[in-house]
Design an enzyme around this catalytic site. Structure first.
Site, PDB file in Angstrom:
ATOM      1  N   ARG A  46      18.574  68.112  48.184  1.00  0.00           N
ATOM      2  CA  ARG A  46      18.344  66.906  48.988  1.00  0.00           C
ATOM      3  C   ARG A  46      17.019  66.324  48.516  1.00  0.00           C
ATOM      4  O   ARG A  46      16.325  66.919  47.699  1.00  0.00           O
ATOM      5  CB  ARG A  46      18.400  67.167  50.500  1.00  0.00           C
ATOM      6  CG  ARG A  46      18.009  68.499  51.005  1.00  0.00           C
ATOM      7  CD  ARG A  46      16.550  68.815  50.833  1.00  0.00           C
ATOM      8  NE  ARG A  46      15.677  67.770  51.330  1.00  0.00           N
ATOM      9  CZ  ARG A  46      14.422  67.589  50.975  1.00  0.00           C
ATOM     10  NH1 ARG A  46      13.836  68.383  50.080  1.00  0.00           N
ATOM     11  NH2 ARG A  46      13.689  66.617  51.487  1.00  0.00           N
ATOM     12  N   GLY A  47      16.673  65.143  49.062  1.00  0.00           N
ATOM     13  CA  GLY A  47      15.502  64.435  48.550  1.00  0.00           C
ATOM     14  C   GLY A  47      15.982  63.480  47.474  1.00  0.00           C
ATOM     15  O   GLY A  47      16.727  63.878  46.559  1.00  0.00           O
ATOM     16  N   ALA A  48      15.560  62.204  47.591  1.00  0.00           N
ATOM     17  CA  ALA A  48      16.150  61.156  46.758  1.00  0.00           C
ATOM     18  C   ALA A  48      16.115  61.455  45.253  1.00  0.00           C
ATOM     19  O   ALA A  48      17.160  61.418  44.587  1.00  0.00           O
ATOM     20  CB  ALA A  48      15.476  59.820  47.082  1.00  0.00           C
ATOM     21  N   ARG A 119      26.415  60.986  49.338  1.00  0.00           N
ATOM     22  CA  ARG A 119      25.468  60.568  50.394  1.00  0.00           C
ATOM     23  C   ARG A 119      25.144  59.091  50.178  1.00  0.00           C
ATOM     24  O   ARG A 119      25.030  58.651  49.037  1.00  0.00           O
ATOM     25  CB  ARG A 119      24.168  61.393  50.373  1.00  0.00           C
ATOM     26  CG  ARG A 119      24.365  62.828  50.876  1.00  0.00           C
ATOM     27  CD  ARG A 119      23.042  63.547  51.076  1.00  0.00           C
ATOM     28  NE  ARG A 119      22.382  63.160  52.319  1.00  0.00           N
ATOM     29  CZ  ARG A 119      21.125  63.521  52.633  1.00  0.00           C
ATOM     30  NH1 ARG A 119      20.404  64.242  51.791  1.00  0.00           N
ATOM     31  NH2 ARG A 119      20.596  63.169  53.787  1.00  0.00           N
ATOM     32  N   GLN A 226      13.102  69.684  57.550  1.00  0.00           N
ATOM     33  CA  GLN A 226      12.611  69.713  56.162  1.00  0.00           C
ATOM     34  C   GLN A 226      11.107  69.986  56.107  1.00  0.00           C
ATOM     35  O   GLN A 226      10.613  70.555  55.135  1.00  0.00           O
ATOM     36  CB  GLN A 226      12.903  68.370  55.459  1.00  0.00           C
ATOM     37  CG  GLN A 226      14.360  68.132  55.120  1.00  0.00           C
ATOM     38  CD  GLN A 226      15.072  67.349  56.197  1.00  0.00           C
ATOM     39  OE1 GLN A 226      14.702  67.409  57.370  1.00  0.00           O
ATOM     40  NE2 GLN A 226      16.104  66.622  55.832  1.00  0.00           N
ATOM     41  N   ASP A 267      13.598  57.026  50.417  1.00  0.00           N
ATOM     42  CA  ASP A 267      14.963  57.122  49.878  1.00  0.00           C
ATOM     43  C   ASP A 267      15.444  55.809  49.286  1.00  0.00           C
ATOM     44  O   ASP A 267      16.327  55.797  48.428  1.00  0.00           O
ATOM     45  CB  ASP A 267      15.923  57.571  50.976  1.00  0.00           C
ATOM     46  CG  ASP A 267      15.615  58.996  51.362  1.00  0.00           C
ATOM     47  OD1 ASP A 267      14.726  59.188  52.215  1.00  0.00           O
ATOM     48  OD2 ASP A 267      16.213  59.908  50.774  1.00  0.00           O
ATOM     49  N   ASN A 277      13.203  55.913  54.948  1.00  0.00           N
ATOM     50  CA  ASN A 277      12.843  57.321  54.727  1.00  0.00           C
ATOM     51  C   ASN A 277      13.366  58.130  55.909  1.00  0.00           C
ATOM     52  O   ASN A 277      13.966  57.582  56.843  1.00  0.00           O
ATOM     53  CB  ASN A 277      11.323  57.474  54.550  1.00  0.00           C
ATOM     54  CG  ASN A 277      10.946  58.865  54.054  1.00  0.00           C
ATOM     55  OD1 ASN A 277      11.582  59.380  53.123  1.00  0.00           O
ATOM     56  ND2 ASN A 277       9.967  59.495  54.657  1.00  0.00           N
ATOM     57  N   LYS A 278      13.135  59.408  55.865  1.00  0.00           N
ATOM     58  CA  LYS A 278      13.639  60.329  56.883  1.00  0.00           C
ATOM     59  C   LYS A 278      13.385  59.839  58.303  1.00  0.00           C
ATOM     60  O   LYS A 278      12.308  59.304  58.587  1.00  0.00           O
ATOM     61  CB  LYS A 278      12.981  61.700  56.650  1.00  0.00           C
ATOM     62  CG  LYS A 278      13.371  62.794  57.608  1.00  0.00           C
ATOM     63  CD  LYS A 278      14.858  62.978  57.719  1.00  0.00           C
ATOM     64  CE  LYS A 278      15.564  63.180  56.392  1.00  0.00           C
ATOM     65  NZ  LYS A 278      17.039  62.995  56.482  1.00  0.00           N
TER      66      LYS A 278
HETATM   67  O1  MRU Z   1      17.904  64.059  54.127  1.00  0.00           O
HETATM   68  P1  MRU Z   1      16.966  64.381  53.012  1.00  0.00           P
HETATM   69  O2  MRU Z   1      16.309  65.712  53.155  1.00  0.00           O
HETATM   70  O3  MRU Z   1      17.604  64.178  51.662  1.00  0.00           O
HETATM   71  O4  MRU Z   1      15.818  63.280  53.159  1.00  0.00           O
HETATM   72  C1  MRU Z   1      14.742  63.320  52.257  1.00  0.00           C
HETATM   73  C2  MRU Z   1      13.718  62.299  52.540  1.00  0.00           C
HETATM   74  O5  MRU Z   1      13.836  61.504  53.436  1.00  0.00           O
HETATM   75  C3  MRU Z   1      12.549  62.240  51.588  1.00  0.00           C
HETATM   76  O6  MRU Z   1      11.386  61.855  52.254  1.00  0.00           O
HETATM   77  C4  MRU Z   1      12.861  61.222  50.480  1.00  0.00           C
HETATM   78  O7  MRU Z   1      14.075  61.502  49.890  1.00  0.00           O
HETATM   79  C5  MRU Z   1      11.808  61.186  49.446  1.00  0.00           C
HETATM   80  S1  MRU Z   1      11.831  62.647  48.473  1.00  0.00           S
HETATM   81  C6  MRU Z   1      10.718  62.500  47.220  1.00  0.00           C
END
Ligand code: MRU
Length: 374
Positions: A46-48, A119, A226, A267, A277-278
């Site tokens: 996970r994470g963009a 996703r 996270q 993201d 973002n999250k």
């Molecule tokens: O749902 P996730 O864990 O994929 O969400 C991740 C985030 O929101 C991060 O802050 C974002 O992807 C930036 S990661 C460098």
């Protein structure tokens, strides 16, 4: 310990299973577009930026598989796909090494589709698929095996480039943080969310490398945790000073003068500078403005989506209500209650002090400044 979120090993993609961190550290192996898509969907990765790198490998794996160049993976890293807890969707049908170009192309299209559906919010997924498609188009007539090798080389490059970009962002970002800064972050935008180093956490690593004494305040990041599970783990691994708080403590900490700046990842950034973002990031940005604290967003160019006008148009993933009901098998919410679980929110550009990109720091981002980056 160097965190290798994704790695190419034994002719497969291996990814750290982030669902079970920090209790267990384990790699799972992947051998097709469909299995990688399932790894993305189920949050193994996970994470963009990490999702983008995984998708690039998903395309390459599919090409190798359709060319008959991959031994099938079975089980855990070093042995094969998936573990007993995850049930990767079955690979798309294998047409065999002697595929006609038409069968190969049809298989590849199916691979792109299944990855694109994994996703919706992080634009890096679509950015990576577009890049891999362009490479595919450029070598389409060279035969299946050559195409597959070229796509694998491109996936390796996407991974290596991501680390280089994070290092560049880190350098620019580190200059923004004063020595001794106590910096709050939300979610995990670290090595685990990228191919390595991280975006927001990369800024902290670079600041420390530059000799600044930085300490991190990590929001727990309900509901998927996270912050508590991943950011705290990453920082502890490297002895970076970190304090974990629940999300609802951020305002208190700021009001007591215990936070000097906020740095988060993203993201997707819309053309006007709005930042997805999250979930919970918007709340932090509002608090930061109230307390006159800088709110920085570490943002590789691959996360900027100029095709989207404003944050209102960014697709926001709604995840399972089970994540809000409780954690894993334990449910604490009253049975029968209605639950929402949007996984991301949008912070309007006006609350963003600056975007930290690999090309430099963009203060008060707007459409013109973003356009100029490309
Ligand atoms: O749902 P996730 O864990 O994929 O969400 C991740 C985030 O929101 C991060 O802050 C974002 O992807 C930036 S990661 C460098």
């Amino acid at each position: 310990m160097k965190i290798e979120t994704l790695r190419w090993a034994n002719n497969h993609l291996e990814m750290i299973d982030q669902r079970i961190l920090p209790a267990s550290f384990e790699y799972l192996a992947y051998d097709s577009a469909a299995s990688v898509a399932e790894g993305i969907r189920s949050m193994v990765v996970r994470g963009a930026p990490a999702i983008g790198v995984a998708a690039a490998y998903g395309v390459a794996l599919e090409a190798l598989r359709l060319s008959g160049l991959l031994p099938p993976a079975r089980g855990k890293a070093g042995m094969g796909v998936g573990d007993t807890a995850s049930t990767p969707s079955p690979a798309l049908p294998l047409q065999g090494g002697g595929n006609s170009a038409a069968d190969f192309n049809a298989g590849m299209e199916a691979g792109f589709t299944v990855l694109a559906q994994s996703r919706p919010t992080a634009v890096n997924l679509f950015w990576a698929l577009k890049r891999m498609r362009a490479v595919w188009e450029s070598v389409k007539d060279q035969g299946n095996a050559a195409v597959a090798q070229r796509l694998l080389a491109e996936a390796h490059e996407v991974l290596a480039e991501d680390i280089r970009i994070n290092r560049a962002m880190g350098k620019f970002g580190a200059e923004l943080l004063p020595d001794g800064a106590r910096v709050l972050t939300h979610c995990n935008a670290g090595a685990l969310a990228t191919a390595g180093w991280g975006t927001a956490l990369g800024v902290f690593r670079s600041a420390l490398e530059a000799g600044k004494k930085i300490s991190v305040i990590a929001d727990e990041t309900r509901p998927f945790l996270q912050g508590a599970r991943l950011t705290a783990w990453e920082m502890v691994q490297e002895n970076i000073p970190v304090t974990l708080i629940t999300d609802n403590m951020a305002g208190f900490m700021m009001s007591r003068g215990e936070v000097d700046a906020v740095v988060v990842g993203t993201d997707r950034v819309a053309g006007n500078g709005d930042v997805a973002n999250k979930i919970g990031t918007y709340m932090v940005a509002v608090l930061a403005r109230r307390h006159n604290l800088p709110f920085y967003v570490a943002c590789p160019l691959s996360t900027i989506d100029m095709t989207i006008n404003s944050g209102a148009d960014i697709p926001i993933e709604e995840r399972s209500v089970d994540e809000v009901k409780g954690f894993r098998d334990y449910h604490w919410a009253a049975e029968g209650v209605r639950i929402r679980n949007p996984a991301f929110d949008v912070t309007p550009a006006e609350l963003v002090t600056a975007l930290i990109t690999e090309k430099g720091v963009i203060r008060e981002p707007d459409r013109n400044k973003l356009q100029a980056l490309f």
